[in-house]
Structures are given as structure tokens and as C-alpha cells.
Design a protein around this motif. Structure first.
Motif, PDB file in Angstrom:
ATOM      1  N   THR A 240      -0.725  40.791  11.218  1.00  0.00           N
ATOM      2  CA  THR A 240      -1.813  40.671  10.377  1.00  0.00           C
ATOM      3  C   THR A 240      -2.479  41.987  10.262  1.00  0.00           C
ATOM      4  O   THR A 240      -2.782  42.265   9.245  1.00  0.00           O
ATOM      5  CB  THR A 240      -2.795  39.198  10.628  1.00  0.00           C
ATOM      6  OG1 THR A 240      -1.877  38.292  10.740  1.00  0.00           O
ATOM      7  CG2 THR A 240      -3.798  39.340   9.727  1.00  0.00           C
ATOM      8  N   ALA A 262     -13.982  39.973   7.870  1.00  0.00           N
ATOM      9  CA  ALA A 262     -13.048  38.667   8.036  1.00  0.00           C
ATOM     10  C   ALA A 262     -14.032  37.772   9.071  1.00  0.00           C
ATOM     11  O   ALA A 262     -14.008  36.720   8.863  1.00  0.00           O
ATOM     12  CB  ALA A 262     -11.852  39.133   8.621  1.00  0.00           C
ATOM     13  N   TRP A 266     -15.533  34.904   7.086  1.00  0.00           N
ATOM     14  CA  TRP A 266     -14.792  33.964   6.858  1.00  0.00           C
ATOM     15  C   TRP A 266     -14.410  33.151   8.273  1.00  0.00           C
ATOM     16  O   TRP A 266     -13.797  32.161   8.285  1.00  0.00           O
ATOM     17  CB  TRP A 266     -13.470  34.437   6.483  1.00  0.00           C
ATOM     18  CG  TRP A 266     -13.304  35.130   5.197  1.00  0.00           C
ATOM     19  CD1 TRP A 266     -13.810  36.306   4.826  1.00  0.00           C
ATOM     20  CD2 TRP A 266     -12.576  34.413   4.234  1.00  0.00           C
ATOM     21  NE1 TRP A 266     -13.737  36.292   3.311  1.00  0.00           N
ATOM     22  CE2 TRP A 266     -13.000  35.379   3.214  1.00  0.00           C
ATOM     23  CE3 TRP A 266     -11.937  33.332   3.772  1.00  0.00           C
ATOM     24  CZ2 TRP A 266     -12.451  35.390   1.682  1.00  0.00           C
ATOM     25  CZ3 TRP A 266     -11.395  33.164   2.371  1.00  0.00           C
ATOM     26  CH2 TRP A 266     -11.629  34.100   1.444  1.00  0.00           C
ATOM     27  N   GLN A 270      -7.778  33.710  11.812  1.00  0.00           N
ATOM     28  CA  GLN A 270      -6.908  33.117  10.903  1.00  0.00           C
ATOM     29  C   GLN A 270      -7.255  33.389   9.690  1.00  0.00           C
ATOM     30  O   GLN A 270      -6.501  33.615   8.454  1.00  0.00           O
ATOM     31  CB  GLN A 270      -6.750  31.594  10.934  1.00  0.00           C
ATOM     32  CG  GLN A 270      -6.048  31.003  12.318  1.00  0.00           C
ATOM     33  CD  GLN A 270      -7.448  30.695  13.034  1.00  0.00           C
ATOM     34  OE1 GLN A 270      -8.448  30.981  13.026  1.00  0.00           O
ATOM     35  NE2 GLN A 270      -7.035  29.283  13.785  1.00  0.00           N
ATOM     36  N   ALA A 271      -8.505  33.495   9.273  1.00  0.00           N
ATOM     37  CA  ALA A 271      -9.135  33.648   7.972  1.00  0.00           C
ATOM     38  C   ALA A 271      -8.695  35.291   7.473  1.00  0.00           C
ATOM     39  O   ALA A 271      -8.641  35.540   6.392  1.00  0.00           O
ATOM     40  CB  ALA A 271     -10.717  33.947   8.155  1.00  0.00           C
ATOM     41  N   ASP A 273      -5.926  36.487   7.579  1.00  0.00           N
ATOM     42  CA  ASP A 273      -4.470  36.542   6.823  1.00  0.00           C
ATOM     43  C   ASP A 273      -4.939  35.934   5.459  1.00  0.00           C
ATOM     44  O   ASP A 273      -4.677  36.710   4.166  1.00  0.00           O
ATOM     45  CB  ASP A 273      -3.764  35.398   7.469  1.00  0.00           C
ATOM     46  CG  ASP A 273      -2.849  35.919   8.659  1.00  0.00           C
ATOM     47  OD1 ASP A 273      -2.215  36.990   8.459  1.00  0.00           O
ATOM     48  OD2 ASP A 273      -2.872  35.307   9.622  1.00  0.00           O
ATOM     49  N   ALA A 274      -5.878  35.029   5.263  1.00  0.00           N
ATOM     50  CA  ALA A 274      -6.272  34.589   4.039  1.00  0.00           C
ATOM     51  C   ALA A 274      -6.775  35.698   2.986  1.00  0.00           C
ATOM     52  O   ALA A 274      -6.691  35.910   1.937  1.00  0.00           O
ATOM     53  CB  ALA A 274      -7.184  33.342   4.035  1.00  0.00           C
ATOM     54  N   LEU A 275      -7.811  36.385   3.870  1.00  0.00           N
ATOM     55  CA  LEU A 275      -8.684  37.505   3.310  1.00  0.00           C
ATOM     56  C   LEU A 275      -7.620  38.479   2.882  1.00  0.00           C
ATOM     57  O   LEU A 275      -7.686  39.180   1.388  1.00  0.00           O
ATOM     58  CB  LEU A 275      -9.275  38.014   4.304  1.00  0.00           C
ATOM     59  CG  LEU A 275     -10.275  39.345   3.785  1.00  0.00           C
ATOM     60  CD1 LEU A 275     -11.376  38.717   2.817  1.00  0.00           C
ATOM     61  CD2 LEU A 275     -10.739  40.015   4.730  1.00  0.00           C
ATOM     62  N   GLU A 277      -4.209  37.924   2.056  1.00  0.00           N
ATOM     63  CA  GLU A 277      -3.523  37.325   1.012  1.00  0.00           C
ATOM     64  C   GLU A 277      -4.026  37.442  -0.376  1.00  0.00           C
ATOM     65  O   GLU A 277      -3.568  37.941  -1.412  1.00  0.00           O
ATOM     66  CB  GLU A 277      -3.253  35.940   1.526  1.00  0.00           C
ATOM     67  CG  GLU A 277      -1.938  35.432   0.775  1.00  0.00           C
ATOM     68  CD  GLU A 277      -0.882  35.831   1.333  1.00  0.00           C
ATOM     69  OE1 GLU A 277       0.051  36.663   0.699  1.00  0.00           O
ATOM     70  OE2 GLU A 277      -0.620  35.991   2.574  1.00  0.00           O
ATOM     71  N   ARG A 278      -5.450  37.003  -0.328  1.00  0.00           N
ATOM     72  CA  ARG A 278      -6.232  37.084  -1.581  1.00  0.00           C
ATOM     73  C   ARG A 278      -6.695  38.347  -2.225  1.00  0.00           C
ATOM     74  O   ARG A 278      -6.890  38.572  -3.569  1.00  0.00           O
ATOM     75  CB  ARG A 278      -7.366  36.164  -1.485  1.00  0.00           C
ATOM     76  CG  ARG A 278      -6.883  34.685  -1.366  1.00  0.00           C
ATOM     77  CD  ARG A 278      -7.879  33.661  -1.309  1.00  0.00           C
ATOM     78  NE  ARG A 278      -8.243  32.754  -0.442  1.00  0.00           N
ATOM     79  CZ  ARG A 278      -8.858  31.700  -0.094  1.00  0.00           C
ATOM     80  NH1 ARG A 278      -9.896  31.636  -0.724  1.00  0.00           N
ATOM     81  NH2 ARG A 278      -8.830  30.938   0.857  1.00  0.00           N
ATOM     82  N   ASN A 279      -7.120  39.130  -1.011  1.00  0.00           N
ATOM     83  CA  ASN A 279      -7.757  40.318  -1.621  1.00  0.00           C
ATOM     84  C   ASN A 279      -7.110  41.620  -1.192  1.00  0.00           C
ATOM     85  O   ASN A 279      -7.873  42.483  -1.335  1.00  0.00           O
ATOM     86  CB  ASN A 279      -9.133  40.147  -0.647  1.00  0.00           C
ATOM     87  CG  ASN A 279      -9.987  39.070  -1.145  1.00  0.00           C
ATOM     88  OD1 ASN A 279      -9.776  38.422  -1.957  1.00  0.00           O
ATOM     89  ND2 ASN A 279     -11.174  39.088  -0.378  1.00  0.00           N
TER      90      ASN A 279
END
Ligand code: ATP
Ligand code: MG
Length: 293
Positions: A240, A262, A266, A270-271, A273-275, A277-279
């Protein structure tokens, strides 16, 4: 509190030192010119890796950053580091002389240059001063000039570069052990190239080397360093972090900021990854904007 995080590239520093001595695949006996983009770790590498490796080899190191004080002429900054190093070496000699009652002025006349006049009309040339420094220290000298391309922005700076070239030739030719090594970095490859490309340029004949960006090793070391900072046992995966690092052009500060965000926004690992992914685009956009200027 944890120690500040610094990832070391000792093997790279050793290979550059070999190149300076003419013992490596890369030949940097006429000077090592390293180019890499802004904020990717050039100065940190010089300070944390190169200088220690050089000292371990018994070299006398002189470091100057031509961006350290934009109000001063680059030539002045170069002369200042030579002068200060000479003064440091004079210190013990003068003390010893005084203690046996020798006249200070005599000692200065015999052993030292008029330090305040180096590089000025009537004073010693920069090249003379470096030769004196070499004799006095009895060690190979290495001058590290950070943001060296900036020297070309003034006439005196350009003259100083030619003086360094002259000193290099004087202290290296016909000697088994080279007396002066030169390392120059720049964040603008094109401008750095102006030091080496044409016959009329000071270091004509030398080449510019691409300084490698921080690698996966940096990311893994950073992931390890982060781990104990989380009480809840969460951690960032190296994969990541690697993705985030690539997005920000392999700039440590930006990576730290993304990680910090992050955690703050967030709630942790794990957040990220999401951050990402989205941003991803936004992160990249912001990184670019900050460093474009
Ligand atoms: N090896 C490293 N380990 C940890 N952090 C690093 C490392 N290299 C650089 N950094 C961090 O990255 C940032 C930029 O580093 P540095 O000032 O060395 O880059 P630079 O290329 O010289 O930048 P500039 O173009 O502004 O001169 C600093 O905050 C520094 O702490
Ligand atoms: Mg720098």
C-alpha cells in the motif's frame, strides 16, 4: 517517541566513492554530477550517507549548499566553506604556537593564508587555498556542492567553478592518490548539464549521472518504522505504501503527509488502501501542484 526516520543507502554511497577514486564501473574521477528532481532526497543522501562514507575513507569533507542563503553569491558560499575548514585546521596549530611563545603573526604568515582575502584581488586564489588545505590536512579533499547549477547564475560563481576545475587538475594530475574529489548535485538536470556539456563549460568532458529515486527498500523500512507507533497493532502494508509513494513521485514528505491524513481522517491503516483507491488522482494532483512551483 521514535527516532526520526532516515533510510540509509550506504552501498550506493560506497559505489559513488569508488567511482570518484576511479575504481568503479562508473568513472567519476573528473567529478560526480548527480541530478534528481526536487524533494527526492539529494541533500539527505549527501549528509547521511556520502559524508560518513567519505570520512570513513579518511577524506576531508567540505559541504556547501548553494541554496542555503539566496542573498549571498554562490562564489562567496564556496569560498566560505574552504575558509572555515582552513581556519579549523589552523586552530590547533596556532594554539600550539602560542603556547611556546611564537609570534602569532609570524605563524600566520608562515602557515596560513590571509583567510579573509581568498578569491579576492591580491589574495590567494580559490585553487591555491584548496591546495593549501590539502597539504595541511594531509588527506584527500572532497568538496560536495549541493545545487551546483546555481553557481552559474552569477559571474563570480561561474569563475569559482572554473577555479574548482583548475584545483581538481592541479591536485589530481600525476598523483597516485587523488587530492581533490568533486561531487555536485542539481535538481535541474538541464541546468546541471550546463556545467559539463560544452568545451566552454567548466567541467567539459564529465557526465551527469541520474541519481536514483528512493526504492522499495525505503518503503519497507518506513513500514517497519511506523509499526510500533500504533498501539492497536495496526500496520500499513508495504504494498500500500509503495503505491502511495509512486503516486507522489517518490517524495518522502508527501508520503508522510498521505499517511498522516489516512490516520487522522480515516482512522488508520486499512483506510489508507481506501484513501488511495478513491483519491489516487487527487493525491497525485496535489503532489504535482505543490512541487510544480
Ligand atoms: N533517506 C531518507 N529517509 C527518510 N527521509 C528522507 C530521506 N531522504 C529524504 N527524506 C526526506 O525528504 C525530504 C526531502 O529531502 P531532501 O531535502 O534531502 O531532498 P532534496 O532532493 O535535497 O530537496 P531539494 O530539492 O529541496 O533540495 C526531507 O523532509 C527529508 O527528511
Ligand atoms: Mg537539497
Amino acid at each position: 517517541m521514535a527516532e526520526p526516520f532516515t533510510y540509509r543507502r550506504t552501498a550506493l554511497a560506497a559505489s559513488y566513492c569508488d567511482a570518484l577514486e576511479g575504481r568503479g564501473i562508473l568513472d567519476a574521477t573528473s567529478g560526480l554530477f548527480l541530478a534528481a528532481p526536487r524533494r527526492t532526497g539529494k541533500s539527505t543522501f549527501l549528509r547521511e550517507d556520502m559524508v560518513p562514507e567519505m570520512r570513513a575513507r579518511g577524506w576531508q569533507t567540505l559541504y556547501v549548499d548553494l541554496w542555503s542563503d539566496r542573498s549571498r553569491d554562490p562564489a562567496e558560499l564556496i569560498i566560505a566553506v574552504v575558509r572555515d575548514t582552513l581556519a579549523q585546521l589552523d586552530g590547533p596549530v596556532l594554539k600550539a604556537a602560542k603556547s611556546v611563545g611564537l609570534d602569532k603573526l609570524n605563524v600566520l604568515g608562515a602557515l596560513s593564508l590571509d583567510l579573509s582575502k581568498i578569491g579576492q584581488p591580491g589574495g590567494a586564489t580559490l585553487s591555491d587555498a584548496l591546495e593549501r588545505l590539502h597539504t595541511k590536512s594531509g588527506k584527500p579533499l572532497v568538496l560536495l556542492v549541493d545545487e551546483a547549477q546555481h553557481a552559474l547564475s552569477t559571474e563570480a560563481g561561474t569563475r569559482a567553478m572554473f577555479a574548482l576545475k583548475a584545483a581538481r587538475d592541479r591536485l589530481n594530475q600525476g598523483r597516485a592518490i587523488r587530492g581533490l574529489h568533486l561531487v555536485m548535485t542539481g535538481s535541474n538536470r538541464d541546468k546541471l548539464t550546463h556545467l559539463v556539456l560544452r568545451r566552454s563549460e567548466p567541467f567539459y568532458g564529465a557526465g551527469v549521472t541520474r541519481f536514483p529515486l528512493l526504492d522499495r527498500g525505503f518503503v519497507e523500512a518506513y513500514a517497519e518504522w511506523l509499526k510500533p507507533q500504533f498501539a492497536d497493532g495496526k500496520s500499513f502494508s508495504a504494498d500500500t505504501l509503495e503505491r502511495a509513494f509512486t503516486l507522489v513521485g517518490r517524495r518522502p514528505e508527501m508520503l508522510k503527509r498521505v499517511v498522516g491524513e489516512a490516520v487522522a481522517d480515516w482512522g488508520g491503516a486499512q483506510a489508507l488502501d481506501a484513501l488511495i483507491e478513491r483519491n489516487a488522482q487527487e493525491i497525485q494532483h496535489r503532489a504535482w501542484q505543490e512541487f510544480a512551483s
